[in-house]
Motif scaffolding. Structure first.
Motif, PDB file in Angstrom:
ATOM      1  N   GLU A 124     -16.476  60.404  34.845  1.00  0.00           N
ATOM      2  CA  GLU A 124     -17.685  60.122  35.705  1.00  0.00           C
ATOM      3  C   GLU A 124     -17.448  61.541  36.893  1.00  0.00           C
ATOM      4  OE1 GLU A 124     -20.240  58.097  36.681  1.00  0.00           O
ATOM      5  OE2 GLU A 124     -18.558  56.801  35.362  1.00  0.00           O
ATOM      6  N   ARG A 125     -16.471  62.219  36.589  1.00  0.00           N
ATOM      7  CA  ARG A 125     -17.114  63.607  37.315  1.00  0.00           C
ATOM      8  C   ARG A 125     -17.856  64.900  36.255  1.00  0.00           C
ATOM      9  NH1 ARG A 125     -18.533  67.766  40.505  1.00  0.00           N
ATOM     10  NH2 ARG A 125     -17.433  69.725  40.415  1.00  0.00           N
ATOM     11  N   MET A 126     -16.968  64.333  34.673  1.00  0.00           N
ATOM     12  CA  MET A 126     -17.759  64.824  33.479  1.00  0.00           C
ATOM     13  C   MET A 126     -19.676  64.359  33.644  1.00  0.00           C
ATOM     14  SD  MET A 126     -16.228  65.573  29.809  1.00  0.00           S
ATOM     15  CE  MET A 126     -17.011  63.519  29.637  1.00  0.00           C
ATOM     16  N   ALA A 127     -19.898  63.751  33.870  1.00  0.00           N
ATOM     17  CA  ALA A 127     -20.989  62.570  33.721  1.00  0.00           C
ATOM     18  C   ALA A 127     -22.220  63.444  34.904  1.00  0.00           C
ATOM     19  CB  ALA A 127     -21.009  61.224  34.206  1.00  0.00           C
ATOM     20  N   GLU A 128     -21.013  63.684  36.299  1.00  0.00           N
ATOM     21  CA  GLU A 128     -21.613  64.748  37.116  1.00  0.00           C
ATOM     22  C   GLU A 128     -22.193  66.221  36.746  1.00  0.00           C
ATOM     23  OE1 GLU A 128     -23.564  62.583  39.605  1.00  0.00           O
ATOM     24  OE2 GLU A 128     -23.302  60.960  39.076  1.00  0.00           O
ATOM     25  N   LEU A 129     -21.168  66.374  35.927  1.00  0.00           N
ATOM     26  CA  LEU A 129     -21.764  67.825  36.040  1.00  0.00           C
ATOM     27  C   LEU A 129     -22.733  68.002  34.542  1.00  0.00           C
ATOM     28  CD1 LEU A 129     -17.832  69.213  35.719  1.00  0.00           C
ATOM     29  CD2 LEU A 129     -19.313  69.149  37.179  1.00  0.00           C
ATOM     30  N   LYS A 130     -22.532  66.571  33.272  1.00  0.00           N
ATOM     31  CA  LYS A 130     -23.892  66.883  32.128  1.00  0.00           C
ATOM     32  C   LYS A 130     -24.838  66.863  33.022  1.00  0.00           C
ATOM     33  CE  LYS A 130     -20.877  66.118  28.821  1.00  0.00           C
ATOM     34  NZ  LYS A 130     -20.727  64.622  27.917  1.00  0.00           N
ATOM     35  N   ASP A 131     -25.422  65.751  34.353  1.00  0.00           N
ATOM     36  CA  ASP A 131     -26.442  65.765  35.231  1.00  0.00           C
ATOM     37  C   ASP A 131     -26.851  67.126  35.680  1.00  0.00           C
ATOM     38  OD1 ASP A 131     -26.779  62.749  34.091  1.00  0.00           O
ATOM     39  OD2 ASP A 131     -25.703  62.164  36.081  1.00  0.00           O
ATOM     40  N   ILE A 191      -9.357  53.108  32.988  1.00  0.00           N
ATOM     41  CA  ILE A 191      -9.382  53.180  34.535  1.00  0.00           C
ATOM     42  C   ILE A 191      -8.616  54.291  34.971  1.00  0.00           C
ATOM     43  CG2 ILE A 191      -7.878  51.834  36.013  1.00  0.00           C
ATOM     44  CD1 ILE A 191      -8.428  49.034  34.585  1.00  0.00           C
ATOM     45  N   GLY A 192      -7.573  55.267  34.335  1.00  0.00           N
ATOM     46  CA  GLY A 192      -6.848  56.148  34.586  1.00  0.00           C
ATOM     47  C   GLY A 192      -7.280  57.302  34.869  1.00  0.00           C
ATOM     48  N   ILE A 193      -8.142  57.043  33.711  1.00  0.00           N
ATOM     49  CA  ILE A 193      -9.322  58.435  34.032  1.00  0.00           C
ATOM     50  C   ILE A 193     -10.945  58.393  33.795  1.00  0.00           C
ATOM     51  CG2 ILE A 193      -8.004  59.107  32.031  1.00  0.00           C
ATOM     52  CD1 ILE A 193     -10.747  58.732  30.145  1.00  0.00           C
ATOM     53  N   TYR A 194     -10.667  56.581  34.985  1.00  0.00           N
ATOM     54  CA  TYR A 194     -12.521  56.990  35.422  1.00  0.00           C
ATOM     55  C   TYR A 194     -12.833  57.688  36.182  1.00  0.00           C
ATOM     56  CZ  TYR A 194     -16.918  54.882  36.229  1.00  0.00           C
ATOM     57  OH  TYR A 194     -17.737  54.151  36.715  1.00  0.00           O
ATOM     58  N   ASP A 195     -12.271  58.787  36.654  1.00  0.00           N
ATOM     59  CA  ASP A 195     -12.682  59.671  37.653  1.00  0.00           C
ATOM     60  C   ASP A 195     -12.987  60.790  37.458  1.00  0.00           C
ATOM     61  OD1 ASP A 195     -10.019  59.777  37.532  1.00  0.00           O
ATOM     62  OD2 ASP A 195      -9.372  61.545  39.160  1.00  0.00           O
ATOM     63  N   ARG A 196     -12.823  61.153  36.084  1.00  0.00           N
ATOM     64  CA  ARG A 196     -12.717  62.150  35.352  1.00  0.00           C
ATOM     65  C   ARG A 196     -13.546  62.339  34.341  1.00  0.00           C
ATOM     66  NH1 ARG A 196      -6.260  62.841  33.102  1.00  0.00           N
ATOM     67  NH2 ARG A 196      -6.709  60.450  34.478  1.00  0.00           N
TER      68      ARG A 196
END
Length: 149
Positions: free
Chosen positions: A73-80, A66-71
């Motif tokens: 998700e951000r990493m997943a978007e960058l990979k996409d 939960i504490g790093i969920y933003d990171r």
């Protein structure tokens, strides 16, 4: 166990579950002249057990992240974005095509992002992903989760 170990266990459980699913797909229906040494009921029970265990572990991992969920998700978007950039048509320049009646047609391809620009963008994104991944790895190593079989 730490979160890093929990993720490895999760991946192992995913692999086991997929194996059980494949075996059941293959062994579920058999003709009477094609005997099998596999017990489909046992495979199904194992599949349910691993699935239930995997579900509990995924829930524990989700709570720990939960504490790093933003990171994450951000990493997943960058990979996409990298995947998208890699799929771009980068054709440019002149194209000569023989048309109807062998007429020579000349087309000009224009481009917004060329290969060099695309490769530079991808490299920049990969560096960002590495920074996020380093941060996530640190979190995974230092975060303990409570998971019992």
């Amino acid at each position: 166990m730490n979160l890093s170990k929990a993720l490895k266990v999760k991946n192992s459980l995913v692999g086991k579950l997929n194996q059980y699913k494949q075996v059941l797909l293959r062994e579920n229906s058999r003709r009477n002249d094609n005997l099998s040494k596999i017990n489909p009921a046992q495979i199904y029970d194992e599949m349910l057990y691993v699935s239930e265990k995997l579900g509990r572990l995924k829930a524990v991992i989700a709570k720990a992240n939960i504490g790093i969920y933003d990171r994450i998700e951000r990493m997943a978007e960058l990979k996409d974005r990298i995947t998208y950039l890699q799929s771009l048509n980068t054709r440019e320049g002149e194209e000569i095509v023989l048309g109807y009646n062998q007429d020579k047609l000349v087309y000009q391809w224009t481009i917004f992002i060329n290969n060099e620009e695309r490769d530079k963008l991808i490299q920049e994104l990969q560096l960002l992903i590495e920074k996020y991944q380093d941060n996530i790895d640190l979190h995974n190593t230092n975060t303990l989760v409570d998971f019992q079989d």
